[in-house]
Scaffold this active site. Structure first.
Site, short mmCIF file in Angstrom:
data_model
loop_
_atom_site.label_atom_id
_atom_site.label_comp_id
_atom_site.label_asym_id
_atom_site.label_seq_id
_atom_site.Cartn_x
_atom_site.Cartn_y
_atom_site.Cartn_z
CG ASP A 67 -7.05 -15.54 -2.79
OD1 ASP A 67 -7.21 -16.18 -3.84
OD2 ASP A 67 -6.35 -15.95 -1.85
CG ASP A 70 -5.06 1.42 -6.71
OD1 ASP A 70 -5.45 1.40 -7.90
OD2 ASP A 70 -4.44 2.39 -6.23
CE LYS A 97 -1.37 1.86 -8.31
NZ LYS A 97 -2.46 2.76 -7.93
CG ASP A 102 -2.55 -15.55 -6.43
OD1 ASP A 102 -3.56 -16.23 -6.18
OD2 ASP A 102 -1.42 -15.82 -6.00
CE1 TYR A 111 2.78 -13.94 -7.65
CE2 TYR A 111 1.75 -15.97 -8.34
CZ TYR A 111 1.83 -14.92 -7.46
OH TYR A 111 0.96 -14.84 -6.40
#
Ligand code: GGG
Length: 326
Positions: free
Chosen positions: A227, A199, A167, A223, A120
């Site tokens: 969700d 993941d 990651k 983010d 971002y």
């Protein structure tokens, strides 16, 4: 002392759930002054400017800001607003509530999401017709700020340290720096950590969410994974968040503007009302914050409920039920 609360409803259902949360705050009859400000897609269409300078300045000066939702102009609105309040961490609790049909009722998690950089960063380019690029920025200083906050967060409650989701096996430099810095700060503070590849976390949290408590992660991961956790607890209408800085903070539901139901008056206000409870706690109104949360929990359990939770109540019905319980 009067607290100035800037209210930015934004787009879509933000125009419905934000006034609902303000009604709940007003019902508490605290010494709050509400100042409404514009931002988002609709303002951009009218004026060419998704985030008017006046709105940015108001958020930068207010005791706290309550934000609703933004659509296509998210990058031009919510990212600068987080910067305006100096936020370096986005706190996103994801927990299942009694009475709400949840895929994983045992879920009770808090994501502490890095809030200033990662993918971002805003450094995106279109080099040719065929090629676009994005520079992922990770700094030791931002990772350290987040980690120090996380250490304080887990020491203030009954948490056993935190999990670092990353990651670093693929993004060796950026997530390597993130993971190493966060782990180092935790060691300096005597806080226990474990780590998980993000993941793999996505699978593990679906299969057995109870194994996780506080999860510290880079910006985009926070983010996306929060969700995903919303899906485990009954939907995005239930997840609040706080963007916390050193002297200011901005509170918003995790959901977006939901154009598919905007204007119908049926958006679930719970996430925004719980965000308002987080705002109350931030300003030191702990009893009022707990009262609002209890009233929302009772409403979720006993109804009325909006259609996303299987009910047929309106945003207004649910808000009034919360106020009545207060
Ligand atoms: N109130 C939350 C909202 O409008 N979210 C839209 C969105 O795309 N947010 C991106 C983010 O949280 O970073």
């Amino acid at each position: 002392m009067t607290h100035e609360i800037v209210v930015i409803p934004g787009d879509g259902i933000g125009q419905e759930v934000t006034p609902a949360a303000v009604d709940v705050l007003r019902a508490l009859e605290l010494d709050f002054e509400f100042v409404e400000a514009d931002a988002g897609d609709a303002v951009a269409e009218e004026t060419g400017e998704p985030l008017p300078q006046e709105t940015y300045d108001l958020a930068a000066e207010a005791d706290a800001t309550l934000f609703g939702a933004v659509g296509e102009t998210a990058a031009d609105v919510i990212l600068p607003l987080r910067e305006a309040v100096g936020s370096f961490v986005n706190i996103r609790p994801a927990k299942a509530y009694p009475g709400v049909d949840a895929l994983r009722p045992e879920t009770d998690l808090v994501f502490l999401r890095e809030n200033t950089e990662g993918v971002y960063s805003g450094h995106e380019d279109r080099l040719t017709q065929d090629v676009s690029t994005l520079t992922r920025v990770v700094t030791e200083s931002a990772s350290r700020d987040l980690a120090e906050f996380a250490c304080e967060y887990v020491s203030g409650d009954d948490h056993d340290g935190f999990t670092i989701a990353h990651k670093a096996n693929v993004m060796r430099e950026t997530d390597g720096l993130f993971r190493d810095t966060v782990a180092e700060v935790a060691t300096e503070n005597g806080v226990e950590t474990d780590e998980v590849l993000m993941d793999a976390f996505a699978t593990h949290v679906c299969l057995d969410p109870a194994q996780f408590d506080v999860v510290v992660c880079p910006n985009l991961a926070g983010d996306v994974l929060s969700d995903l956790a919303a899906g485990l607890v009954g939907g995005l209408g239930l997840l609040p968040s706080a963007n916390v800085g050193r002297d200011r903070a901005l509170f918003e539901p995790v959901h977006g503007s939901a154009p598919d139901i905007a204007g119908e008056g049926v958006a679930n206000p719970a996430a925004t009302i719980i965000s308002a409870a987080m705002l109350l706690e931030y300003l030191g109104y702990d009893d009022e914050a707990a009262a609002v949360e209890t009233a929302v929990e009772a409403t979720l359990e006993e109804g009325p409920r909006t259609p996303d939770l299987g009910g047929d109540a309106s945003t207004e019905d649910v808000t009034q039920a919360v106020i009545d319980r207060l």
